[in-house]
Design an enzyme around this catalytic site. Structure first.
Site, PDB file in Angstrom:
ATOM      1  N   GLU A   1       0.599  -1.385  -0.248  1.00 38.82           N
ATOM      2  CA  GLU A   1       0.183   0.141  -0.133  1.00 38.82           C
ATOM      3  C   GLU A   1       1.557   1.668   0.369  1.00 38.82           C
ATOM      4  O   GLU A   1       0.611   2.750  -0.034  1.00 38.82           O
ATOM      5  CB  GLU A   1      -0.661  -0.281   0.895  1.00 38.82           C
ATOM      6  CG  GLU A   1      -1.818  -1.435   1.552  1.00 38.82           C
ATOM      7  CD  GLU A   1      -3.443  -0.728   1.997  1.00 38.82           C
ATOM      8  OE1 GLU A   1      -4.640  -0.946   1.479  1.00 38.82           O
ATOM      9  OE2 GLU A   1      -2.385  -0.261   3.160  1.00 38.82           O
TER      10      GLU A   1
ATOM     11  N   THR B   1      -2.393 -17.623   4.920  1.00 41.26           N
ATOM     12  CA  THR B   1      -4.019 -17.968   5.371  1.00 41.26           C
ATOM     13  C   THR B   1      -4.912 -18.476   4.811  1.00 41.26           C
ATOM     14  O   THR B   1      -5.091 -18.508   3.059  1.00 41.26           O
ATOM     15  CB  THR B   1      -4.401 -16.402   6.106  1.00 41.26           C
ATOM     16  OG1 THR B   1      -4.618 -15.780   4.879  1.00 41.26           O
ATOM     17  CG2 THR B   1      -3.555 -15.646   6.378  1.00 41.26           C
TER      18      THR B   1
ATOM     19  N   ASP C   1     -16.403  -8.750  11.475  1.00 40.94           N
ATOM     20  CA  ASP C   1     -15.967  -7.358  10.714  1.00 40.94           C
ATOM     21  C   ASP C   1     -14.624  -8.327  10.139  1.00 40.94           C
ATOM     22  O   ASP C   1     -13.874  -8.324  11.200  1.00 40.94           O
ATOM     23  CB  ASP C   1     -15.618  -6.348  11.454  1.00 40.94           C
ATOM     24  CG  ASP C   1     -15.119  -5.239  10.632  1.00 40.94           C
ATOM     25  OD1 ASP C   1     -14.222  -5.642   9.046  1.00 40.94           O
ATOM     26  OD2 ASP C   1     -14.571  -4.407  11.239  1.00 40.94           O
TER      27      ASP C   1
ATOM     28  N   ASP D   1      -3.744  -8.769   9.086  1.00 45.74           N
ATOM     29  CA  ASP D   1      -2.933  -8.502   9.381  1.00 45.74           C
ATOM     30  C   ASP D   1      -2.742  -8.983  10.786  1.00 45.74           C
ATOM     31  O   ASP D   1      -1.692  -8.827  11.296  1.00 45.74           O
ATOM     32  CB  ASP D   1      -3.025  -6.210   9.231  1.00 45.74           C
ATOM     33  CG  ASP D   1      -3.983  -6.647   7.782  1.00 45.74           C
ATOM     34  OD1 ASP D   1      -3.326  -6.687   7.074  1.00 45.74           O
ATOM     35  OD2 ASP D   1      -4.537  -5.312   8.063  1.00 45.74           O
TER      36      ASP D   1
END
Ligand code: RIB
Length: 295
Positions: free
Chosen positions: A136, A209, A235, A241
């Site tokens: 990012e 993952t 959520d 992360d």
């Protein structure tokens, strides 16, 4: 051995919606909240809450002061975090009732990292130190090259995956932290993505993952897998992360791979039960309690 995370910091505007919007649709959200986010920042916070000493390098705008404060409160070393002109990176996140999300990302200050900042930051780190990186910020390729020249170990989470990632010097990466989509995209093969990625980068470790199914570690033909936990998701933002920060800390503590994967899965399982990204990341004591309850 020290951990440097050169990564993004975002302001997440999170809208709770009955379902994720379809093209052309207008929909009333039931709630709107502002959270601390950014894949880089979330991973740093996860490392710190797991108990690691971590340095975060990156850029925020004047509107991102609360992100710096959050890092300070978590015990993160912030001397390489710069405040620059322009807005902090931000996102618009829709979270539907199942906990699934979709994210629009505006890089803002995350794309204002300069060669000078890279050089000044890396000058403080040496052989054996760890560089953690996501996709990012601007110049990830340059940072990987410069860190490798200093003898640092490179842990790369190529998220969000873009075509540009394939142009980075991925042969210098020591450990890829990926989900199944990212692994398949990087491997460019239509078969088991972890095996294909391990074949493409034989010197690297692959940590993949699998959502609620858990996670696995792959090197060459050797695979170590850990089961996930079945929890009700509120959520899922930042679950990956949280996994990354907890996995890296467990690795640094010398936990066997299977135990490190399982602890990281537990931390992520706790995080998906709460709203927000950084706000949802548990403390190490909460992860200990989560295991104790399941014994
Ligand atoms: O991984 C979750 C993060 O992705 C969010 O916090 C958002 O900022 C986006 O970067």
């Amino acid at each position: 051995m020290r951990i440097l995370n050169f990564g993004s910091l975002n302001i997440d505007y999170v809208y709770s919606v009955p379902h994720i919007l379809r093209p052309g649709e207008t929909l009333a959200a039931t709630k709107m909240e502002r959270f601390a986010g950014g894949k880089g920042s979330n991973q740093t916070v996860a490392l710190a809450r797991a108990g690691a000493a971590v340095w975060h390098a990156g850029c925020i705008g004047a509107d991102g002061g609360f992100l710096r404060e959050m890092h300070c409160e978590a015990g993160v070393h912030t001397e390489f975090l710069r405040t620059v002109a322009g807005p902090t990176g931000s996102t618009v996140i829709q979270v539907e009732e199942s906990g699934e999300n979709c994210i629009i990302y505006y890089p803002g200050a995350n794309h204002r990292i300069t060669p000078k900042q890279i050089a000044e930051t890396l000058a403080d780190f040496a052989k054996g130190d760890i560089l953690l990186l996501q996709n990012e910020i601007n110049a990830p390729g340059e940072i990987i090259r410069a860190a490798k020249e200093r003898g640092m170990k490179i842990f790369f989470n190529p998220s969000p995956i873009t075509e540009a990632v394939k142009e980075y010097p991925l042969e210098l990466v020591d450990c890829f932290l990926v989900n199944e989509i990212e692994a398949a995209e990087l491997a460019g093969a239509d078969r088991d993505p972890a095996v294909a990625l391990a074949e493409k980068y034989p010197d690297a470790e692959i940590v993949m993952t699998l959502g609620k199914r858990g996670a696995l570690w792959q090197r060459g033909e050797t695979r170590i897998a850990a089961e996930g936990f079945s929890v009700r998701a509120v959520d899922t933002t930042g679950a990956g992360d949280t996994f990354t920060g907890y996995y890296l800390k467990a690795l640094c503590d010398g936990l066997p791979t299977a135990a490190a994967l399982r602890r990281a899965c537990a931390a992520a399982a706790i995080a998906v039960g709460r709203m927000g990204a950084a706000a949802a990341i548990p403390a190490a004591t909460e992860v200990d309690a989560f295991f104790a309850e399941r014994r």
